[in-house]
Enzyme design. Sequence first.
Site, mmCIF file in Angstrom:
data_model
loop_
_atom_site.group_PDB
_atom_site.id
_atom_site.type_symbol
_atom_site.label_atom_id
_atom_site.label_comp_id
_atom_site.label_asym_id
_atom_site.label_seq_id
_atom_site.Cartn_x
_atom_site.Cartn_y
_atom_site.Cartn_z
ATOM 1 C CG ASN A 8 11.885 3.608 67.465
ATOM 2 O OD1 ASN A 8 11.982 4.733 66.982
ATOM 3 N ND2 ASN A 8 12.812 2.680 67.324
ATOM 4 N NE ARG A 92 16.066 5.244 68.884
ATOM 5 C CZ ARG A 92 16.707 4.342 68.164
ATOM 6 N NH1 ARG A 92 16.113 3.244 67.792
ATOM 7 N NH2 ARG A 92 17.955 4.545 67.839
ATOM 8 C CG HIS A 180 23.230 4.019 67.133
ATOM 9 N ND1 HIS A 180 24.181 4.057 66.136
ATOM 10 C CD2 HIS A 180 22.058 3.800 66.512
ATOM 11 C CE1 HIS A 180 23.605 3.866 64.967
ATOM 12 N NE2 HIS A 180 22.299 3.715 65.160
ATOM 13 N NE ARG A 240 21.815 6.791 58.168
ATOM 14 C CZ ARG A 240 21.555 6.498 59.452
ATOM 15 N NH1 ARG A 240 22.140 7.165 60.406
ATOM 16 N NH2 ARG A 240 20.716 5.538 59.748
ATOM 17 C CD GLU A 378 18.503 0.869 69.676
ATOM 18 O OE1 GLU A 378 18.007 -0.008 68.922
ATOM 19 O OE2 GLU A 378 19.078 1.875 69.245
#
Length: 398
Positions: A8, A92, A180, A240, A378
């Site tokens: 990742n 990923r 996601h 964010r 993940e």
Amino acid sequence: MDTILVVNAGSSSVKFQVFSVDGRGALERQIKGQVDGVGTRPRMRAADAGGGVIADRSYPAEQALDVSSALGIAGTWLREEQRIAPVAVGHRVVHGGPDYDGPVLLDGAVVSRLDRLSPLAPLHQPHNLAPIRSIMANFPDLPQVACFDTAFHRSHGALADHYAIPFGLYAEGIRRYGFHGLSYEYIATELQKVAPGIADGRVVVAHLGSGASMCALRKGRSVDSTMGFTALDGLTMGTRPGQIDPGVILHLQTAKGMSAADVQNFLYRECGLKGLSGISNDMRDLVTSDDPHAILAVEHFVHRAALNVAMLAGALQGLDALVFTAGIGENSAHIRARIADKLGWLGAGVDAKENARHATEISTPDSRIPIYVVPTDEERMIARHTVAMLANAPPSLG
Ligand code: AMP
């Protein structure tokens, strides 16, 4: 035993995990590590299956000037000191564009196609692709698989996929992709084990981490998401803003003279909990603070989360369960309780004791909506996809 390497890669760090895979495809995590401080103060840390530290090393900046060389450091350590020779690498990759609704085996042509999506995710896609290219150059026979954050949401219907903008822009790729997706796909498979009764129902999954979004699942498939064209939309996040009137952006550019680059930096790094509180982007710092701005930031996060559960329940035309996951969702009983409290009108109720011990099911027996805490993984989802791709089979539940 065969091993799978999961990568990742971000802009200044690369996370990696090694899974062993037995003859039936069952996966076991062996090593989890990361190289961070890329280009500044590179440092590799890694832990074994039990969490014990097996590496903690610093390197001169020139040895890891980019994420590819950072992954090179980890790869050399894995090969030469841990004797790991993976049979495949799963990556990923943030953006699969409109076409990829699942993982893909990588070759030069696929990498070029994914590179053409870089303008859609300029802060992530190039960093995701760089290590793929360098592994391809150094180990041309090693199978590599790209697993996308967007792929799980390709099941969205037209209403969830479109903005109300001229159709030509949709055809050019301006769509509500959602992100996601690997986390939501993992949760959907976990629900089959931990709550089979609702796994086929109408479920809102709240992935509340430093990035945060929600997904509406029907029969284990994504039907809508709070994130859209980029990972900026939706919930209040660490740095964010989540949903924001586009007029604010126009104002920042026209009245305050901010450039596109300034606005991009502002939206990704200066807003959310950090901007509202002026203190921290970390929920742990804020829930323990009595500063009024910290209190407002936490309240804003909770408020927006509760509103978005209700919005997605609308998309599902009902709600059979709510699931919390990711850093805040898995670890903060306080935030879970406060979001559920705001959903009291829907009949949601949290059992304080079960919530405090982070039980799998935290709702009261008379809650109209069962509420679950399901840790996400993940990387395991990527490893499953990679094994399945090698075997040319659907991913197992291993
Ligand atoms: P993630 O992006 O999923 O790794 O989540 C990271 C975020 O989870 C951190 O920035 C923290 O804000 C949050 N977090 C982790 N543990 C806790 C906790 N016990 N209470 C509140 N927030 C937490």
